[in-house]
Design a protein around this motif. Structure first.
Motif, short mmCIF file in Angstrom:
data_model
loop_
_atom_site.label_atom_id
_atom_site.label_comp_id
_atom_site.label_asym_id
_atom_site.label_seq_id
_atom_site.Cartn_x
_atom_site.Cartn_y
_atom_site.Cartn_z
N ALA A 1 0.87 -1.17 0.00
CA ALA A 1 0.00 0.00 0.00
C ALA A 1 0.91 1.23 0.00
O ALA A 1 2.05 1.15 0.45
N PRO A 2 0.42 2.36 -0.52
CA PRO A 2 1.23 3.58 -0.45
C PRO A 2 1.58 3.87 1.00
O PRO A 2 0.71 3.90 1.87
N ALA A 3 2.85 4.05 1.27
CA ALA A 3 3.31 4.17 2.66
C ALA A 3 2.76 5.42 3.33
O ALA A 3 2.64 6.48 2.72
N ILE A 4 2.41 5.26 4.61
CA ILE A 4 2.12 6.41 5.46
C ILE A 4 3.45 7.01 5.89
O ILE A 4 4.38 6.28 6.24
N VAL A 5 3.58 8.32 5.83
CA VAL A 5 4.84 8.98 6.15
C VAL A 5 4.74 9.63 7.52
O VAL A 5 4.07 10.67 7.67
N PRO A 6 5.36 9.06 8.55
CA PRO A 6 5.31 9.66 9.89
C PRO A 6 6.13 10.94 9.93
O PRO A 6 7.24 11.01 9.38
N ILE A 7 5.60 11.97 10.59
CA ILE A 7 6.32 13.23 10.73
C ILE A 7 6.19 13.73 12.17
O ILE A 7 5.28 13.34 12.89
N THR A 8 7.10 14.59 12.58
CA THR A 8 7.05 15.14 13.93
C THR A 8 6.26 16.44 13.93
O THR A 8 6.30 17.21 12.96
N GLU A 9 5.54 16.71 15.02
CA GLU A 9 4.75 17.93 15.10
C GLU A 9 5.64 19.16 15.14
O GLU A 9 5.32 20.19 14.52
N CYS A 10 6.76 19.07 15.84
CA CYS A 10 7.64 20.25 15.91
C CYS A 10 8.23 20.55 14.54
O CYS A 10 8.36 21.73 14.15
N GLY A 11 8.58 19.52 13.80
CA GLY A 11 9.10 19.74 12.45
C GLY A 11 8.04 20.34 11.54
O GLY A 11 8.33 21.22 10.73
N LEU A 12 6.81 19.86 11.68
CA LEU A 12 5.72 20.39 10.87
C LEU A 12 5.46 21.85 11.21
O LEU A 12 5.30 22.69 10.32
N ARG A 13 5.44 22.18 12.50
CA ARG A 13 5.24 23.57 12.91
C ARG A 13 6.33 24.47 12.34
O ARG A 13 6.07 25.59 11.91
N ARG A 14 7.56 23.98 12.34
CA ARG A 14 8.68 24.77 11.83
C ARG A 14 8.51 25.04 10.33
O ARG A 14 8.73 26.16 9.85
N ARG A 15 8.11 24.03 9.60
CA ARG A 15 7.92 24.19 8.16
C ARG A 15 6.75 25.14 7.87
O ARG A 15 6.81 25.96 6.96
N ILE A 16 5.66 25.01 8.64
CA ILE A 16 4.51 25.90 8.46
C ILE A 16 4.93 27.35 8.74
O ILE A 16 4.56 28.27 8.00
N GLY A 17 5.71 27.54 9.80
CA GLY A 17 6.16 28.89 10.14
C GLY A 17 7.05 29.50 9.08
O GLY A 17 7.13 30.73 8.96
N GLY A 18 7.73 28.66 8.31
CA GLY A 18 8.62 29.17 7.27
C GLY A 18 7.98 29.31 5.91
O GLY A 18 8.64 29.73 4.96
N GLU A 19 6.69 28.97 5.80
CA GLU A 19 6.00 29.05 4.52
C GLU A 19 5.25 30.39 4.40
O GLU A 19 4.29 30.65 5.13
#
Length: 246
Positions: free
Chosen positions: A186-204
């Motif tokens: 099946a197409p793999a689920i990609v686990p991500i960290t919340e802090c990393g996601l917040r950092r990327r959102i803040g930089g967009e």
């Protein structure tokens, strides 16, 4: 926005949900008997859907909602019942057909605009709220944030979405999935960290008008997902002759 990785994964999802897994998915999203493992997934999805709706206004009359990755349409039906003008889109023609069939018996006098295609299509128009429940979990963190940026350009209220949190179990399952023959995966689920996601959102830059609001994790056996709310800080600026600028 359509990066090579986004387009490749979207193609994999189309094949998987439209051919390989459509029968299992159809059973999972009904009251039909399923295995104990799938029962935990069903319960988890039901809990997550209830959580997502608790973050939207109780009365959605006059609100335009995008159900991005609508699957068999349960979330769309609930939004329409609350009075929303719902656009429901999915990459799988088979799942959208099933959603249309099921919703016909549940909507009463309400209507849902079901479509097959890319949830990031700008021609879908503007929305008050965008909900992407479990439709971004197969993408990398960078592609998730690019997708959110595209949604943000056309959203006046909030973006509510889910991601797969990076836990030891999910990381192990992700690695183990690579051991199966490619045709059986099946197409793999990609686990991500919340802090990393917040950092990327803040930089967009395209998401500068939004702030991370509530988050909520649902853990039900083999279902593990984390809901995140992006709420617009203030209404879009009004440009000259009545046009809006995100």
């Amino acid at each position: 926005m359509h990066t090579g990785t986004y387009a490749e994964r979207r193609s994999q999802l189309t094949t998987y949900f439209d051919r390989t897994a459509v029968e299992a998915w159809a059973r999972l999203t009904t009251d039909a008997p399923v295995s104990k493992i799938r029962a935990t997934v069903r319960a988890g999805r039901d809990a997550m859907r209830a959580n997502v709706f608790s973050w939207l206004p109780e009365d959605l009359t006059g609100r335009r909602i995008l159900d991005a990755g609508c699957g068999t349409g349960a979330l769309s039906v609930e939004a329409a019942r609350r009075g929303a003008e719902v656009v429901a889109i999915d990459v799988s023609p088979t799942l959208v057909g099933l959603a249309r069939e099921r919703s016909a018996e549940l909507l009463g006098g309400h209507h849902i605009d079901f479509r097959v295609g890319d949830m990031l299509d700008p021609w879908l128009g503007r929305f008050d709220h965008v909900v992407a429940m479990d439709s971004l979990i197969h993408y990398s963190a960078s592609d998730i944030v690019r997708a959110l940026a595209e949604f943000g350009l056309r959203t006046d209220g909030s973006l509510v979405f889910t991601v797969a949190p990076r836990t030891a179990l999910l990381t192990l399952m992700h690695a183990a999935g690579r051991l199966f023959p490619r045709g059986d995966r099946a197409p793999a689920i990609v686990p991500i960290t919340e802090c990393g996601l917040r950092r990327r959102i803040g930089g967009e830059a395209a998401l500068a008008g939004f702030a991370v609001g509530r988050t909520q994790r649902v853990n039900s056996g083999f279902y593990l997902s984390n809901a995140v709310e992006l709420a617009r800080k203030s209404p879009p600026r009004i440009a000259g002759e009545g046009g809006t600028v995100p």
